[in-house]
Every structure is written in C-alpha cells, then in structure tokens.
Design a protein around this motif. Structure first.
Motif, PDB file in Angstrom:
ATOM      1  N   ILE A  94     -15.407 -74.633 -35.203  1.00 56.91           N
ATOM      2  CA  ILE A  94     -15.621 -73.883 -33.961  1.00 56.91           C
ATOM      3  C   ILE A  94     -14.352 -73.173 -33.492  1.00 56.91           C
ATOM      4  O   ILE A  94     -14.415 -72.182 -32.775  1.00 56.91           O
ATOM      5  CB  ILE A  94     -16.190 -74.795 -32.857  1.00 56.91           C
ATOM      6  N   ASP A  95     -13.198 -73.654 -33.924  1.00 56.78           N
ATOM      7  CA  ASP A  95     -11.922 -73.063 -33.512  1.00 56.78           C
ATOM      8  C   ASP A  95     -11.193 -72.372 -34.654  1.00 56.78           C
ATOM      9  O   ASP A  95      -9.977 -72.165 -34.595  1.00 56.78           O
ATOM     10  CB  ASP A  95     -11.017 -74.141 -32.901  1.00 56.78           C
TER      11      ASP A  95
ATOM     12  N   CYS B  39      -2.886 -62.181 -33.805  1.00 56.59           N
ATOM     13  CA  CYS B  39      -3.667 -62.706 -32.680  1.00 56.59           C
ATOM     14  C   CYS B  39      -4.357 -64.020 -32.976  1.00 56.59           C
ATOM     15  O   CYS B  39      -4.467 -64.863 -32.105  1.00 56.59           O
ATOM     16  CB  CYS B  39      -4.691 -61.678 -32.218  1.00 56.59           C
ATOM     17  N   GLY B  40      -4.856 -64.217 -34.163  1.00 58.16           N
ATOM     18  CA  GLY B  40      -5.533 -65.455 -34.488  1.00 58.16           C
ATOM     19  C   GLY B  40      -6.758 -65.700 -33.625  1.00 58.16           C
ATOM     20  O   GLY B  40      -6.856 -66.687 -32.915  1.00 58.16           O
ATOM     21  N   TRP B  41      -7.712 -64.790 -33.668  1.00 61.62           N
ATOM     22  CA  TRP B  41      -8.907 -64.895 -32.838  1.00 61.62           C
ATOM     23  C   TRP B  41      -9.807 -66.024 -33.304  1.00 61.62           C
ATOM     24  O   TRP B  41      -9.951 -66.272 -34.499  1.00 61.62           O
ATOM     25  CB  TRP B  41      -9.686 -63.584 -32.865  1.00 61.62           C
ATOM     26  N   THR B  42     -10.440 -66.695 -32.337  1.00 63.78           N
ATOM     27  CA  THR B  42     -11.437 -67.720 -32.616  1.00 63.78           C
ATOM     28  C   THR B  42     -12.823 -67.108 -32.393  1.00 63.78           C
ATOM     29  O   THR B  42     -12.936 -66.007 -31.832  1.00 63.78           O
ATOM     30  CB  THR B  42     -11.261 -68.922 -31.671  1.00 63.78           C
ATOM     31  N   PRO B  43     -13.894 -67.808 -32.773  1.00 66.24           N
ATOM     32  CA  PRO B  43     -15.231 -67.298 -32.447  1.00 66.24           C
ATOM     33  C   PRO B  43     -15.412 -67.052 -30.940  1.00 66.24           C
ATOM     34  O   PRO B  43     -16.096 -66.106 -30.548  1.00 66.24           O
ATOM     35  CB  PRO B  43     -16.152 -68.408 -32.962  1.00 66.24           C
ATOM     36  N   LEU B  44     -14.764 -67.871 -30.107  1.00 63.37           N
ATOM     37  CA  LEU B  44     -14.835 -67.655 -28.659  1.00 63.37           C
ATOM     38  C   LEU B  44     -14.251 -66.297 -28.276  1.00 63.37           C
ATOM     39  O   LEU B  44     -14.798 -65.583 -27.433  1.00 63.37           O
ATOM     40  CB  LEU B  44     -14.105 -68.779 -27.919  1.00 63.37           C
ATOM     41  N   HIS B  45     -13.153 -65.907 -28.899  1.00 57.13           N
ATOM     42  CA  HIS B  45     -12.580 -64.579 -28.636  1.00 57.13           C
ATOM     43  C   HIS B  45     -13.567 -63.479 -29.038  1.00 57.13           C
ATOM     44  O   HIS B  45     -13.722 -62.484 -28.325  1.00 57.13           O
ATOM     45  CB  HIS B  45     -11.285 -64.378 -29.426  1.00 57.13           C
TER      46      HIS B  45
END
Length: 168
Positions: free
Chosen positions: A88-89, A96-102
């Motif tokens: 999930i993370d 930037c290292g975006w997560t699915p939340l981003h």
C-alpha cells in the motif's frame, strides 16, 4: 502473455521493449489495474503475475498496479490487489517517490483516498514530513486524506469511549 492487446489503448503505441511490456513499461496487470478490469486483474494474478510488479518505462519509474488503480479510483481492483499482497505504501523511483495515495490525491479521487487511508496507507502527522513527498501543492487532494484521517481518529476515539461507558 507475450502478445499485448492493441484495443486497450488506441492512443498508445505498443512498441514492445520486451515481450511482456508496452512502450510505457506497463505489463498487462498494470493496464488491467488502470482500466479497472477486475476480471483481468484476477486472471493475471491467478496465473502468477507479481502483484507488486514495477513498470520500467521511461515515464513510469516504478509505478505498481496499485498506483494505477488508485489513480483511476478502481476500488474493487485496489481491494483485490491489497488482498493479494500489494504494498500500500510502494514508492515510485525518482525524487518524489509517490505512493498510491499520492496518485489518488493528484487526481482528487476522494473515494480512493478514503479507501487507502482506511486500509492503512502511510500518512504522517505533519504533511511536511521528509518521508512524505511531494508537498501539498503537487497533490492538493492530500488535504482530503488528512480530513479523512482526522475523522477516522475522532470516530475511533469516541467509539472506544462509548463502548467503555456502556460496559459499566
């Protein structure tokens, strides 16, 4: 799986870098997740495809199927991916290292944001936490994530107190 389906995207060239990806470095699992095709996602996972497979294209630096499902707001696909062990993370590669939340916040998909927060996506107390890039002005939908987290905390604390007082 060596053949890619042209009908999935009429705007994309399926110039193949290797036998399992398109010109973005996406596998069929990435494509199915982005389109919200739950049946296809399940089929590919049942066939043994890695739920956390990273896209390796020039503009898809480490994007996972969960990143793409979150961006598209495909809650059923997101749920299936998480049940099958998706991280999930998971962070994209690069600065930037975006997560699915981003990804969900970038397109202001409130349902996907809520789903991710409720399922334990990392959301620090302070938006400016150095482990949580990019800043809010890149993902204005992150404000919703903080609101959802605050409401969740209020509900859980008031629910706990309510059960405590009714037990006495």
């Amino acid at each position: 799986m060596a053949r890619l389906r042209r009908q999935w995207s009429s705007k994309r060239s399926f110039k193949v870098y290797d036998s399992d990806t398109d010109d973005r470095g996406w596998t069929l699992l990435h494509i199915g997740a982005r389109k919200g095709d739950l049946k296809e996602v399940k089929r590919l996972l049942d066939e043994g495809m890695d739920v956390n497979v990273l896209a390796c294209g020039p503009k898809s630096h480490g994007v996972t199927p969960l990143h793409l499902a979150a961006e598209g707001g495909h809650l059923k696909v997101m749920d299936e991916l998480l049940v099958r062990g998706a991280d999930i993370d998971s962070r994209t590669k690069g600065a930037c290292g975006w997560t699915p939340l981003h990804n969900a916040a970038k397109v202001r998909n409130k349902e996907a944001i809520k789903f991710l927060v409720e399922n334990g996506a990392f959301l620090p107390d302070d938006l400016h936490d150095s482990r949580f890039n990019p800043p809010l002005h890149y993902c204005t939908g992150l404000g919703w994530a903080y609101e959802i987290k605050r409401l969740q905390e209020e509900t859980s604390s008031s629910g706990f107190e309510g059960s405590d007082s009714s037990g006495n």
